[in-house]
Design an enzyme around this catalytic site. Sequence first.
Site, PDB file in Angstrom:
ATOM      1  N   CYS A  42       0.871  -1.184   0.000  1.00 36.76           N
ATOM      2  CA  CYS A  42       0.000   0.000   0.000  1.00 36.76           C
ATOM      3  C   CYS A  42       0.900   1.224   0.000  1.00 36.76           C
ATOM      4  O   CYS A  42       2.088   1.135  -0.339  1.00 36.76           O
ATOM      5  CB  CYS A  42      -1.006  -0.027   1.154  1.00 36.76           C
ATOM      6  SG  CYS A  42      -0.278   0.044   2.809  1.00 36.76           S
ATOM      7  N   ASN A  65       2.273   1.503   4.323  1.00 36.07           N
ATOM      8  CA  ASN A  65       2.559   0.229   5.014  1.00 36.07           C
ATOM      9  C   ASN A  65       2.266   0.304   6.520  1.00 36.07           C
ATOM     10  O   ASN A  65       2.939  -0.343   7.317  1.00 36.07           O
ATOM     11  CB  ASN A  65       4.010  -0.231   4.763  1.00 36.07           C
ATOM     12  CG  ASN A  65       4.287  -1.677   5.177  1.00 36.07           C
ATOM     13  OD1 ASN A  65       5.386  -2.007   5.592  1.00 36.07           O
ATOM     14  ND2 ASN A  65       3.304  -2.542   5.109  1.00 36.07           N
ATOM     15  N   CYS A 118      -1.470   0.919   7.366  1.00 40.60           N
ATOM     16  CA  CYS A 118      -2.916   0.661   7.504  1.00 40.60           C
ATOM     17  C   CYS A 118      -3.363  -0.607   6.760  1.00 40.60           C
ATOM     18  O   CYS A 118      -3.693  -1.614   7.372  1.00 40.60           O
ATOM     19  CB  CYS A 118      -3.730   1.852   7.004  1.00 40.60           C
ATOM     20  SG  CYS A 118      -3.417   3.393   7.890  1.00 40.60           S
ATOM     21  N   ARG A 119      -3.396  -0.541   5.421  1.00 40.70           N
ATOM     22  CA  ARG A 119      -4.020  -1.606   4.644  1.00 40.70           C
ATOM     23  C   ARG A 119      -3.142  -2.843   4.448  1.00 40.70           C
ATOM     24  O   ARG A 119      -3.583  -3.972   4.722  1.00 40.70           O
ATOM     25  CB  ARG A 119      -4.463  -1.069   3.264  1.00 40.70           C
ATOM     26  CG  ARG A 119      -5.580  -0.057   3.359  1.00 40.70           C
ATOM     27  CD  ARG A 119      -5.731   0.695   2.060  1.00 40.70           C
ATOM     28  NE  ARG A 119      -4.554   1.542   1.786  1.00 40.70           N
ATOM     29  CZ  ARG A 119      -4.351   2.220   0.671  1.00 40.70           C
ATOM     30  NH1 ARG A 119      -5.254   2.164  -0.289  1.00 40.70           N
ATOM     31  NH2 ARG A 119      -3.279   2.966   0.532  1.00 40.70           N
ATOM     32  N   SER A 120      -1.906  -2.659   3.974  1.00 44.96           N
ATOM     33  CA  SER A 120      -1.082  -3.857   3.685  1.00 44.96           C
ATOM     34  C   SER A 120      -0.677  -4.616   4.949  1.00 44.96           C
ATOM     35  O   SER A 120      -0.625  -5.855   4.917  1.00 44.96           O
ATOM     36  CB  SER A 120       0.118  -3.535   2.785  1.00 44.96           C
ATOM     37  OG  SER A 120       0.991  -2.605   3.373  1.00 44.96           O
ATOM     38  N   ASP A 145      -8.322   4.179   1.353  1.00 44.49           N
ATOM     39  CA  ASP A 145      -7.265   4.373   2.344  1.00 44.49           C
ATOM     40  C   ASP A 145      -7.846   4.871   3.668  1.00 44.49           C
ATOM     41  O   ASP A 145      -8.302   6.005   3.761  1.00 44.49           O
ATOM     42  CB  ASP A 145      -6.257   5.390   1.799  1.00 44.49           C
ATOM     43  CG  ASP A 145      -4.966   5.342   2.590  1.00 44.49           C
ATOM     44  OD1 ASP A 145      -5.002   4.930   3.759  1.00 44.49           O
ATOM     45  OD2 ASP A 145      -3.926   5.706   2.016  1.00 44.49           O
TER      46      ASP A 145
END
Length: 155
Positions: A8, A11, A13-15, A124
């Site tokens: 993401c 690195n 939040c999402r990934s 995001d």
Amino acid sequence: MIRVLFVCLGNICRSPMAEAVRNIVKEDGLSDKIEIDSAGTGDWHVGNPPHEGTRKILDTNRIDYIGMKARKVFTGDLTRFQYIICMDAENLGNLHRMAGYSETGFIGRLMDFVENSEIDDVPDPYFTGNFDEVYEMVTEGCKGLLKTIKEENNL
Ligand code: 4NP
């Protein structure tokens, strides 16, 4: 070993959320066959643990993220990992630019693995604040991805 890298922007939040969802790989007894990591295209948060929002939703779901720290994606990742799975069109563009004309692992978006998904990008939560929505999308995406990996590798 099959290697999967989630990517993401930051690195945090999402990934890392997708990386932590590796518990589904463990539940399938495939931990010794599938290695999972995550990285960001940006370097602002290098060395930091996942965002508070990501930690909170992972805690709620009893998923551990011990020792996870943000790092930046680098060119070598694109050949080391067979599945480079990013979160949105911006990540995808950045990864394709990094790859240039060199041969790499498969580069795609996580929502490509959700059948009939009307959404291509995982929004995001660093900007939306909606970590619950992202957790639902990430878990669905990871389940679909795992199914594909199992089919493609006869696992
Ligand atoms: P992520 O969210 O890409 O899901 O980790 C972000 C985290 C930090 C920033 C942007 C997105 N940032 O601009 O610092």
